[in-house]
Motif scaffolding. Sequence first.
Motif, PDB file in Angstrom:
ATOM      1  N   PRO A 127       0.804  -1.231   0.000  1.00 29.18           N
ATOM      2  CA  PRO A 127       0.000   0.000   0.000  1.00 29.18           C
ATOM      3  C   PRO A 127       0.831   1.272   0.000  1.00 29.18           C
ATOM      4  O   PRO A 127       0.360   2.315  -0.459  1.00 29.18           O
ATOM      5  N   LEU A 128       2.056   1.223   0.506  1.00 23.72           N
ATOM      6  CA  LEU A 128       2.900   2.422   0.552  1.00 23.72           C
ATOM      7  C   LEU A 128       3.670   2.640  -0.739  1.00 23.72           C
ATOM      8  O   LEU A 128       4.368   3.650  -0.886  1.00 23.72           O
ATOM      9  N   GLY A 129       3.568   1.705  -1.660  1.00 18.98           N
ATOM     10  CA  GLY A 129       4.240   1.861  -2.941  1.00 18.98           C
ATOM     11  C   GLY A 129       5.745   1.728  -2.877  1.00 18.98           C
ATOM     12  O   GLY A 129       6.459   2.283  -3.714  1.00 18.98           O
ATOM     13  N   LEU A 130       6.247   1.000  -1.878  1.00 18.36           N
ATOM     14  CA  LEU A 130       7.687   0.800  -1.756  1.00 18.36           C
ATOM     15  C   LEU A 130       8.166  -0.223  -2.777  1.00 18.36           C
ATOM     16  O   LEU A 130       7.475  -1.192  -3.066  1.00 18.36           O
ATOM     17  N   ALA A 131       9.340  -0.007  -3.295  1.00 17.52           N
ATOM     18  CA  ALA A 131       9.981  -0.959  -4.215  1.00 17.52           C
ATOM     19  C   ALA A 131       9.099  -1.271  -5.423  1.00 17.52           C
ATOM     20  O   ALA A 131       8.936  -2.429  -5.795  1.00 17.52           O
ATOM     21  N   ARG A 132       8.530  -0.241  -6.010  1.00 21.04           N
ATOM     22  CA  ARG A 132       7.717  -0.481  -7.203  1.00 21.04           C
ATOM     23  C   ARG A 132       8.567  -1.001  -8.353  1.00 21.04           C
ATOM     24  O   ARG A 132       8.122  -1.831  -9.136  1.00 21.04           O
ATOM     25  N   ASP A 133       9.790  -0.499  -8.450  1.00 22.71           N
ATOM     26  CA  ASP A 133      10.726  -1.029  -9.435  1.00 22.71           C
ATOM     27  C   ASP A 133      11.491  -2.162  -8.771  1.00 22.71           C
ATOM     28  O   ASP A 133      12.563  -1.968  -8.200  1.00 22.71           O
TER      29      ASP A 133
ATOM     30  N   ASN B 128      15.262  -2.962  -9.209  1.00 22.79           N
ATOM     31  CA  ASN B 128      16.256  -2.088  -8.589  1.00 22.79           C
ATOM     32  C   ASN B 128      15.971  -1.880  -7.107  1.00 22.79           C
ATOM     33  O   ASN B 128      16.335  -0.844  -6.543  1.00 22.79           O
ATOM     34  N   ALA B 129      15.324  -2.849  -6.494  1.00 23.95           N
ATOM     35  CA  ALA B 129      14.942  -2.735  -5.079  1.00 23.95           C
ATOM     36  C   ALA B 129      15.793  -3.640  -4.201  1.00 23.95           C
ATOM     37  O   ALA B 129      15.302  -4.247  -3.253  1.00 23.95           O
ATOM     38  N   HIS B 130      17.088  -3.745  -4.523  1.00 22.33           N
ATOM     39  CA  HIS B 130      17.957  -4.653  -3.771  1.00 22.33           C
ATOM     40  C   HIS B 130      18.045  -4.246  -2.300  1.00 22.33           C
ATOM     41  O   HIS B 130      18.061  -5.112  -1.415  1.00 22.33           O
ATOM     42  N   ASP B 131      18.089  -2.943  -2.009  1.00 18.05           N
ATOM     43  CA  ASP B 131      18.204  -2.485  -0.630  1.00 18.05           C
ATOM     44  C   ASP B 131      16.981  -2.881   0.188  1.00 18.05           C
ATOM     45  O   ASP B 131      17.100  -3.303   1.346  1.00 18.05           O
ATOM     46  N   TRP B 132      15.788  -2.742  -0.407  1.00 10.57           N
ATOM     47  CA  TRP B 132      14.574  -3.128   0.301  1.00 10.57           C
ATOM     48  C   TRP B 132      14.542  -4.633   0.546  1.00 10.57           C
ATOM     49  O   TRP B 132      14.137  -5.099   1.624  1.00 10.57           O
TER      50      TRP B 132
ATOM     51  N   ILE C 126      15.035  -9.323   4.286  1.00 10.32           N
ATOM     52  CA  ILE C 126      15.562 -10.645   4.615  1.00 10.32           C
ATOM     53  C   ILE C 126      16.416 -10.592   5.875  1.00 10.32           C
ATOM     54  O   ILE C 126      16.455 -11.549   6.663  1.00 10.32           O
ATOM     55  N   LYS C 127      17.099  -9.476   6.122  1.00  9.93           N
ATOM     56  CA  LYS C 127      17.877  -9.343   7.355  1.00  9.93           C
ATOM     57  C   LYS C 127      16.960  -9.326   8.575  1.00  9.93           C
ATOM     58  O   LYS C 127      17.216 -10.016   9.572  1.00  9.93           O
ATOM     59  N   ASN C 128      15.894  -8.531   8.501  1.00 13.61           N
ATOM     60  CA  ASN C 128      14.938  -8.491   9.607  1.00 13.61           C
ATOM     61  C   ASN C 128      14.228  -9.827   9.766  1.00 13.61           C
ATOM     62  O   ASN C 128      13.924 -10.247  10.887  1.00 13.61           O
ATOM     63  N   GLY C 129      13.965 -10.495   8.641  1.00 15.40           N
ATOM     64  CA  GLY C 129      13.328 -11.798   8.715  1.00 15.40           C
ATOM     65  C   GLY C 129      14.211 -12.845   9.372  1.00 15.40           C
ATOM     66  O   GLY C 129      13.739 -13.665  10.173  1.00 15.40           O
TER      67      GLY C 129
END
Length: 266
Positions: free
Chosen positions: A199-205, A208-212, A217-220
Motif C-alpha cells: 500500500p505504501l508503494g515501496l519498491a515499485r521497481d 532495482n529494489a535490492h536495498d529493500w 531478509i535481514k529483519n526476517g
Amino acid sequence: MVAAIGRGFLAQTCSSSPRFLRTTVSKPLLHEPSIFWSAKPRTTSRFLRTVVRAQQRPTWLPGLDPPPYLDGTLAGDYGFDPLGLGEDPESLKWYVQAELVRARFAMAGVAGILFTDLLRVTGINNLPVWYEAGAVKFQFASTRTLLAVQLLLMGFVETKRYMDFINPGSQAKEGSFFGLEAALAGLEPGYPGGPLLNPLGLARDIKNAHDWKLKEIKNGRLAMVAMLGIFVQAYVTHAGPIDNLVEHLSNPWHKTIIQTLANSSS
C-alpha cells in the motif's frame, strides 16, 4: 642489535626475480644505505584490485571463499551454505522463496507474540499466554470451523504462490483472481506488490529494489532467531517473553540466562 638484524634483512637481494625493483634509501640514523624491494606498479595494482573485490563481497565468515553458485546477486547472500543445498539452480530458487516466506511468518509471529503479551502483562486485556492461545475456545466459532477456514484460505494462498513460482506472472493475468489481478500487480515471485500487499508503494521497481529486499531478509532472519529464542524460553521458564523481561529487569545480576538454565536443570 635490532638495527643490525634489520639491516641484514633489508640488505638481502634476489636479482633473479624480475617482479621486484631494487631501490636504495639512505637512513639518517644509521648513516648507511639500505636496500629494500618494492613490487612493480602493475603487480601492485593487480593486487589492489583483488583486495577491493574481496572487500566488496562480504561473507558470513571473513576470509572464506563463498561457493561459486552464491555470487552475491541474491539479497542477503553472504556465501552461507555449508551443506551445499543450493548447488542445483532450481533448488536454490525454491530455497530462496522458502526462506522469504518463513522470514515473513517469523516477523509477524514475533510482533504478534510481543504485542499480545504486552497487553496481557499490563492488564489491558485478559489474553492467554501465546503458547496456550491455540487451546482457547472462541465463542464466535468452533475449533473445527476455524481449522477448516484456515486450511481453505492458507491452501488457496499457498497454491497461488506455488503456481506463480513455477510460472512467473501467470497469476496476474486477467481472470486468474476474481478480477482483483490489477490490485495485486505481481512484481516477481515472492513479491506480489499492488495496493493490497504494497500500500505504501515501496519498491515499485522491483528490479532495482535490492536495498529493500536486503532489509527485509535481514529483519526476517533476525525474527527467525528471535522466534527460536521465544520457543526455548517458553519451554524452560513456562512464561511469556514480556514476563521474562520484567523478571530480568527486577534483578539484572541474578536473573539471567545462566541462573535460569541452572535452575531448570536442577
